[in-house]
Design an enzyme around this catalytic site. Structure first.
Site, PDB file in Angstrom:
ATOM      1  N   HIS B  73     -34.214  64.559   3.875  1.00 15.79           N
ATOM      2  CA  HIS B  73     -34.971  63.641   4.724  1.00 15.79           C
ATOM      3  C   HIS B  73     -35.946  62.775   3.927  1.00 15.79           C
ATOM      4  O   HIS B  73     -36.491  61.817   4.454  1.00 15.79           O
ATOM      5  CB  HIS B  73     -35.637  64.359   5.914  1.00 15.79           C
ATOM      6  CG  HIS B  73     -36.843  65.182   5.584  1.00 15.79           C
ATOM      7  ND1 HIS B  73     -36.783  66.532   5.350  1.00 15.79           N
ATOM      8  CD2 HIS B  73     -38.137  64.852   5.485  1.00 15.79           C
ATOM      9  CE1 HIS B  73     -37.999  66.986   5.108  1.00 15.79           C
ATOM     10  NE2 HIS B  73     -38.843  65.988   5.186  1.00 15.79           N
ATOM     11  N   ASP B 103     -30.553  69.923   4.456  1.00 13.22           N
ATOM     12  CA  ASP B 103     -31.704  69.067   4.211  1.00 13.22           C
ATOM     13  C   ASP B 103     -32.090  69.057   2.722  1.00 13.22           C
ATOM     14  O   ASP B 103     -33.261  69.117   2.361  1.00 13.22           O
ATOM     15  CB  ASP B 103     -32.906  69.480   5.081  1.00 13.22           C
ATOM     16  CG  ASP B 103     -34.011  68.426   5.053  1.00 13.22           C
ATOM     17  OD1 ASP B 103     -33.740  67.292   4.621  1.00 13.22           O
ATOM     18  OD2 ASP B 103     -35.149  68.745   5.450  1.00 13.22           O
ATOM     19  N   SER B 186     -42.871  67.743   1.459  1.00 16.31           N
ATOM     20  CA  SER B 186     -41.420  67.865   1.627  1.00 16.31           C
ATOM     21  C   SER B 186     -40.682  67.643   0.325  1.00 16.31           C
ATOM     22  O   SER B 186     -40.874  66.626  -0.335  1.00 16.31           O
ATOM     23  CB  SER B 186     -40.917  66.838   2.643  1.00 16.31           C
ATOM     24  OG  SER B 186     -41.172  67.286   3.927  1.00 16.31           O
TER      25      SER B 186
END
Lengths: 469, 443
Positions: B73, B103, B186
């Protein structure tokens, strides 16, 4: 020259006095024909399998016949009984309870819910006790003129002790659709935005209704302001309903006629695209399976040009309402349609049916021990859940908070395909399964359910031995 | 006596603290140089209009020749990726491979262009050996604050999330930690006190406190190997949703039962064609025993299925509704795309998307034909025509639209150039709608 001014002044004064006198005369004439309706509305509870809470509400009613029939707005029972409306999917399906009708002199009479007509926005109740009131006699005046003065009588809200209020308005706008709609400017507070409308001679013209969606101003979807206009519905439009009020009897309820298509305007642009600039009509884009339209052989792409020899056409979406009303209010089941298909006209005979019911008229099976209830699938739910139109079966309509089913993860909206080893296709199957469970009191109940396009199993842990039920 | 005990305790605490700090510093020293601050510029389509945005994420270099591990992402749809190393040196990177299912994504730093020979890399640990309570460090750029470190413990090693589509890997359990993780973390590494990367920080619960989640590094290792050898992660599909049998055992009163329950079988899937049905219990796949008593055991089943040989026949041993033994042979398919391609039609003012199996499932479509309208520009010809978001274009001028490639070809060769009117048949649910997009000719 001066004389004429005096004459004018004098006539104005006289007419003002005369008007004032008339207002009190009109009040005398109508105050005992307008009633305050009190009733309880159930509040839909998502935490329980039964509605437990209720709200007291008030509406204005008009006595319309000598057998105790009272006309009011559909607010008294808002749940849509036909499938087509998905706007009010979460309403209480219970009809209003403990209805009483209160006259201006303070006398209260019990009443019962009769039925309603959602298209016109009116409902009927009938007084069941002794009463002493003459009905309103309406004048059949078909055409109101722009600027024409009208008087409106309705109840003020509770903060004004529900006093009757009378005010003068003019027809400010006339919107011509299939029939003319008469609009008046209105900023008056009232208990139910519903009242009696009469002319300056005291002749009752019809009822007055202020209803509409508030739209947000200046937003992306916004158009139009906050103010809502009231409208006057003339006697001719509801005359037949007073003579034969709509009946509410669960599935036997009178419903309007249904064709079973989705449609859109056959615009000039579309007509040109198809090389038929002179054809006007209504374009069918979808034919619902097993509907009267499908049985009659209508196809997507057909353009309906005539119904029973009467021309129909639509250039914009709002024009479709007229067509819808023509279908809905057909008295005969069989109609003839002229259709433009390919490049020629054909005629089709269509047998209309009653509009399919919504979930509010569907039967429900409740299991208080497991703590959930199910209803048979109706078209509104099939549409809302985007299911195959042929889907048959039952869906979970309520789940009692923290009851066995809730703990197992059952959710409102799940379709039940199986209970224990039994396949479920109808409410009858559910009743059989519920009966077995009640007799056998198993430690676990297996449910096979469909949720969001997939399936899964739920295991309800029961506790019959330790249950307080 | 008491005094002694007291002194002893004090010194124990002091030494322990000292020890811990040393360990943290040591671990940091090992991983910190491999930390990357990533600022991709993404090209998205919003309301039918292309749009560029810059986002912030983190990553970790796992090979000294410049390979960086981060989240999908962070890297997906990136047109240009700028990375800042912990030395504050800026290096451009290219996307090597994306795996939306887990992901995860891999980038390659363009070292030569930045005048670098090699970069420091971090060592990948073994997430299977993690223990709850173990101290871990989260590195990254929380809310864009580059080169941050936070500390916590492993709160759980077997956190299970339902497969909800975006950003939830169905193939692994998650490491939960109370080390502060914020947006921007992230793709950054979660490391143990030995300085080994044991997870990739991916999600946080924003309304909770100190609830961060990382993808176990062992899942990432598989993805790295696949992407570096094949350019992508190839997965198999049979079209089954699985369910644990804990309660089914109790319902049947068979506490010894082993296997995994079939909850759902997708229409037109290999499983359906082979005769697998909801309610069957699978006990063996190609002679390999499978079982999921608890839902935390489901990811490993899904992983096993995803690694089945594509295009080959696989034998499933099962128990039917009556618990009689059965054998079914399933011809394994390749897993379809996670996210489909998107195409922007500037003249009409719409963006359209490929219909992937996932979209098919979410929209409950019966087939993959057509293209999905993902955006409509306000005031465009398409909006004027009544084209709306979420509808599927099934026909244009009477010709079926089979897929995005076909639509794109015709759009580029005809529709955008011919300036004629075009009639679209749109479908939403079971309802169709005609929409006439006006050409420019007559105006």
């Amino acid at each position: 020259m001066k004389k004429s001014v005096y004459v004018l002044l004098l006539t104005l004064m006289v007419s003002a006095l005369w008007a004032e006198n008339n207002w009190s005369k009109f009040y005398e004439k109508y105050h005992n024909k307008l009633v305050l309706i009190q009733y309880y509305e159930s509040i839909t509870s998502f935490e329980g399998i039964k509605d437990k809470e209720r709200l007291k509400r008030y509406l204005t009613g008009i006595v319309v016949d000598d057998k105790g029939l009272v006309m009011t707005t559909t607010d008294i029972y808002r749940a849509n009984i036909e499938f087509s409306s998905t706007t009010n999917l979460f309403m209480s399906g219970e009809i209003p309870s403990e209805i009483t009708v209160k006259f201006e002199d303070g006398k209260e009479i019990p009443a019962e819910f009769v039925g309603k007509d959602d298209d016109l926005g009116i409902a009927f109740i009938r007084m069941s006790g002794e009463f002493n009131a003459e009905p309103v006699e309406f004048l059949s005046e078909k055409d109101l003129k722009i600027g024409q003065p009208v008087l409106i009588l309705q109840h003020l809200p509770s903060s004004y002790d529900f006093a009757l209020t009378m005010f003068e308005r003019r027809i400010n706008a006339i919107v011509k659709k299939q029939k003319a709609v008469y609009y008046c400017e209105d900023k008056m507070p009232s208990v139910s935005n519903f009242g009696l409308a009469f002319d300056l001679k005291g002749n009752a013209l019809g009822f007055y209704l202020k209803k509409g969606q508030r739209r947000r101003v200046g937003m992306r979807f916004g158009a139009g302001g906050d103010a809502i206009m009231g409208k006057i519905i003339v006697y001719d439009e509801f005359k037949s309903l007073i003579e034969k009020p709509p009946v509410f009897r669960q599935k036997e309820t009178n419903r309007k006629k249904w064709l079973g298509v989705y449609m859109q305007p056959f615009t000039r642009d579309l007509a040109e695209y198809f090389g038929q600039p002179d054809v006007k009509g209504i374009l069918i884009n979808t034919v619902i399976k097993n509907s009267p339209a499908q049985k009659a052989g209508l196809l997507p792409g057909d353009v309906i040009t005539k119904i029973n020899e009467v021309t129909v056409e639509a250039e914009k979406d709002s024009d479709l309402d007229g067509f819808r009303q023509i279908i809905r209010n057909q008295s005969e089941e069989s109609i003839n349609m002229e259709i433009f298909r390919g490049n020629h006209f054909i005629t089709k005979k269509v047998m209309l049916s009653s509009s399919p019911i919504s979930q509010y008229l569907a039967e429900e099976a409740v299991n208080t021990e497991l703590g959930f209830s199910v209803k048979e699938l109706t078209r509104d739910i099939i549409l809302a859940k985007n299911l195959d139109p042929e889907t048959q079966g039952v869906w979970v309509s309520r789940v009692e908070q923290a009851a066995w089913a809730d703990v197992a993860g059952l959710r409102i909206g799940d379709l039940i395909k199986g209970i224990n080893e039994q396949e479920i296709n109808s409410l009858e199957d559910v009743r059989v399964a519920f009966k077995q469970i009640a007799e056998q009191k198993p430690a676990f109940v297996k449910l096979f359910i469909e949720r969001q396009g997939g399936t899964l199993f739920l295991f309800i842990k029961t506790n019959y031995n330790d249950s307080n039920n | 006596m008491r005094k002694f005990l007291f002194l002893f305790l004090i010194s124990a605490v002091l030494f322990a603290g000292d020890n811990l700090e040393k360990k943290i510093l040591k671990a940091r020293a090992k991983v910190f140089p491999a930390l990357v601050h990533i600022q991709p510029i993404k090209e998205l389509v919003d309301s039918g209009e292309p749009l560029k945005v810059q986002v912030t994420g983190s990553g970790v270099i796992f090979r000294s020749d410049g390979y960086v591990l981060t989240n999908n992402h962070v890297a997906e749809k990136a047109k240009f990726v700028l990375c800042t190393l912990s030395s504050k040196k800026e290096v451009e990177a290219e996307v090597v491979g994306l795996d939306p299912w887990t992901d995860l994504a891999i980038l390659k730093l363009k070292l030569k262009e930045a005048g670098l020979e090699s970069v420091p890399s971090a060592e990948l640990g073994d997430s299977d050996k993690l223990e709850v309570g173990q101290i871990v460090l989260a590195l990254g750029s929380p809310l864009g604050l580059a080169r941050s470190i936070s500390m916590g413990v492993v709160s759980s090693v077997d956190r299970y999330f339902e497969d909800l589509g975006e950003m939830t890997s169905p193939f692994n359990l998650w490491i939960q930690t109370d080390a502060a993780i914020n947006p921007g973390n992230s793709g950054g590494p979660l490391v143990d006190l030995e300085g080994k990367v044991i997870g990739i920080n991916s999600r946080a619960i924003t309304f909770g406190e100190n609830l961060g989640f990382a993808i176990p590094i062992n899942t990432a290792k598989y993805v790295i190997e696949q992407i570096l050898t094949k350019g992508e992660v190839e997965r198999a599909r049979i079209g089954v949703e699985w369910q644990e049998i804990k309660e089914y055992r109790m319902y049947l009163n068979r506490p010894d039962l082993e296997g995994v329950l079939i909850a759902s079988v997708e229409p037109n899937s290999p499983a359906q064609r082979a005769g697998l049905k909801p309610g069957y219990i699978v006990t063996k796949v190609n002679n390999h025993p499978v079982s999921a008593i608890y839902k935390e055991e489901l990811p490993k089943i899904r992983l096993l299925i995803s690694k089945l040989p594509v295009g080959k026949k696989v034998t499933f041993e099962l128990l039917d509704e009556n618990l009689s033994k059965k054998k079914k042979v399933v011809l394994v398919e390749r897993q379809g795309k996670f996210t489909g391609n998107e195409y922007y039609c500037s003249e009409w003012g719409i963006s359209v998307k490929e219909i992937t199996p996932r979209i098919m499932k979410n929209f409950q479509l019966s087939n993959q034909e057509g293209v999905l309208i993902s955006g409509v520009r306000l005031g465009s010809a398409a909006e004027e025509a009544g084209v709306f978001n979420g509808a599927i274009i099934i026909k244009i001028d009477g010709q079926p639209v089979k897929n995005l490639a076909m639509f794109k070809k015709r759009y580029e060769e005809e529709y955008r150039k011919d300036q004629k009117d075009h009639l679209l048949i749109l479908k939403i649910g079971d309802i169709n709608r005609f929409a006439l997009i006006k050409g420019k000719k007559k105006q």
